[in-house]
Motif scaffolding. Structure first.
Motif, PDB file in Angstrom:
ATOM      1  N   ARG A 185      43.121   5.123  66.730  1.00 23.14           N
ATOM      2  CA  ARG A 185      44.357   5.316  65.965  1.00 23.14           C
ATOM      3  C   ARG A 185      44.762   6.788  65.937  1.00 23.14           C
ATOM      4  O   ARG A 185      45.950   7.106  66.013  1.00 23.14           O
ATOM      5  N   ALA A 186      43.792   7.686  65.831  1.00 20.18           N
ATOM      6  CA  ALA A 186      44.084   9.123  65.804  1.00 20.18           C
ATOM      7  C   ALA A 186      44.700   9.587  67.119  1.00 20.18           C
ATOM      8  O   ALA A 186      45.507  10.518  67.142  1.00 20.18           O
ATOM      9  N   GLN A 187      44.350   8.921  68.207  1.00 21.93           N
ATOM     10  CA  GLN A 187      44.888   9.271  69.521  1.00 21.93           C
ATOM     11  C   GLN A 187      46.110   8.430  69.882  1.00 21.93           C
ATOM     12  O   GLN A 187      46.594   8.497  71.009  1.00 21.93           O
ATOM     13  N   ASN A 188      46.595   7.630  68.940  1.00 17.90           N
ATOM     14  CA  ASN A 188      47.746   6.746  69.146  1.00 17.90           C
ATOM     15  C   ASN A 188      47.538   5.761  70.293  1.00 17.90           C
ATOM     16  O   ASN A 188      48.484   5.408  70.992  1.00 17.90           O
ATOM     17  N   SER A 216      30.169  -0.386  61.199  1.00 12.72           N
ATOM     18  CA  SER A 216      30.498   1.039  61.047  1.00 12.72           C
ATOM     19  C   SER A 216      30.874   1.660  62.390  1.00 12.72           C
ATOM     20  O   SER A 216      31.774   2.499  62.462  1.00 12.72           O
ATOM     21  N   HIS A 217      30.208   1.231  63.451  1.00  6.66           N
ATOM     22  CA  HIS A 217      30.526   1.749  64.785  1.00  6.66           C
ATOM     23  C   HIS A 217      31.925   1.303  65.205  1.00  6.66           C
ATOM     24  O   HIS A 217      32.706   2.105  65.716  1.00  6.66           O
ATOM     25  N   SER A 218      32.259   0.040  64.965  1.00  8.70           N
ATOM     26  CA  SER A 218      33.589  -0.480  65.310  1.00  8.70           C
ATOM     27  C   SER A 218      34.680   0.246  64.534  1.00  8.70           C
ATOM     28  O   SER A 218      35.723   0.611  65.096  1.00  8.70           O
ATOM     29  N   GLU A 219      34.443   0.461  63.232  1.00 11.65           N
ATOM     30  CA  GLU A 219      35.432   1.152  62.409  1.00 11.65           C
ATOM     31  C   GLU A 219      35.631   2.598  62.870  1.00 11.65           C
ATOM     32  O   GLU A 219      36.751   3.095  62.905  1.00 11.65           O
ATOM     33  N   ARG A 220      34.540   3.269  63.222  1.00  9.26           N
ATOM     34  CA  ARG A 220      34.627   4.645  63.697  1.00  9.26           C
ATOM     35  C   ARG A 220      35.411   4.721  65.007  1.00  9.26           C
ATOM     36  O   ARG A 220      36.263   5.584  65.189  1.00  9.26           O
ATOM     37  N   ARG A 221      35.154   3.806  65.912  1.00 12.82           N
ATOM     38  CA  ARG A 221      35.877   3.781  67.193  1.00 12.82           C
ATOM     39  C   ARG A 221      37.356   3.448  66.990  1.00 12.82           C
ATOM     40  O   ARG A 221      38.219   4.007  67.654  1.00 12.82           O
ATOM     41  N   ALA A 222      37.655   2.528  66.070  1.00  7.98           N
ATOM     42  CA  ALA A 222      39.042   2.173  65.791  1.00  7.98           C
ATOM     43  C   ALA A 222      39.787   3.359  65.188  1.00  7.98           C
ATOM     44  O   ALA A 222      40.955   3.609  65.533  1.00  7.98           O
ATOM     45  N   ALA A 223      39.130   4.115  64.312  1.00  5.81           N
ATOM     46  CA  ALA A 223      39.762   5.296  63.714  1.00  5.81           C
ATOM     47  C   ALA A 223      40.058   6.347  64.782  1.00  5.81           C
ATOM     48  O   ALA A 223      41.125   6.981  64.761  1.00  5.81           O
ATOM     49  N   MET A 224      39.149   6.514  65.715  1.00 16.43           N
ATOM     50  CA  MET A 224      39.377   7.467  66.810  1.00 16.43           C
ATOM     51  C   MET A 224      40.564   7.024  67.664  1.00 16.43           C
ATOM     52  O   MET A 224      41.395   7.846  68.066  1.00 16.43           O
TER      53      MET A 224
END
Length: 95
Positions: free
Chosen positions: A78-81, A68-76
């Motif tokens: 991606r949001a910042q390109n 869950s931590h890895s997924e949350r960091r990856a989403a952040m």
């Protein structure tokens, strides 16, 4: 040498290794507590991920970060390109 490092350690059974990996946290074999990032915890005990895996007989692909931590960091990211190829600078009007 800390008391944790000097104790002889048995390799945990495969079922226990599988139970130590949850989506929200990884259960440490050192103290049995859950951690989102095992790497920080290992530094307190003067271990790195490779020596931790070797000490407890864990597979080389054993994670050090909760899913869950890895997924949350990856989403952040991606949001910042982040991780995108850079454009040639300066961009021309013809392109």
């Amino acid at each position: 040498m800390s008391p944790v490092q000097s104790q002889p350690v048995r390799s945990p059974p495969a079922a226990q290794i599988k139970r130590s990996i949850t989506p929200e946290a990884l259960i440490s074999f050192i103290d049995g507590k859950p951690y989102k990032m095992l790497k920080r915890h290992l530094r307190l005990h003067r271990l790195d991920p490779e020596s931790y895996r070797a000490r407890y007989g864990l597979p080389t692909d054993y994670p050090v970060t909760a899913q869950s931590h890895s997924e949350r960091r990856a989403a952040m990211a991606r949001a910042q390109n982040l991780g995108q190829k850079r454009r040639k600078w300066p961009a021309t009007a013809a392109e």
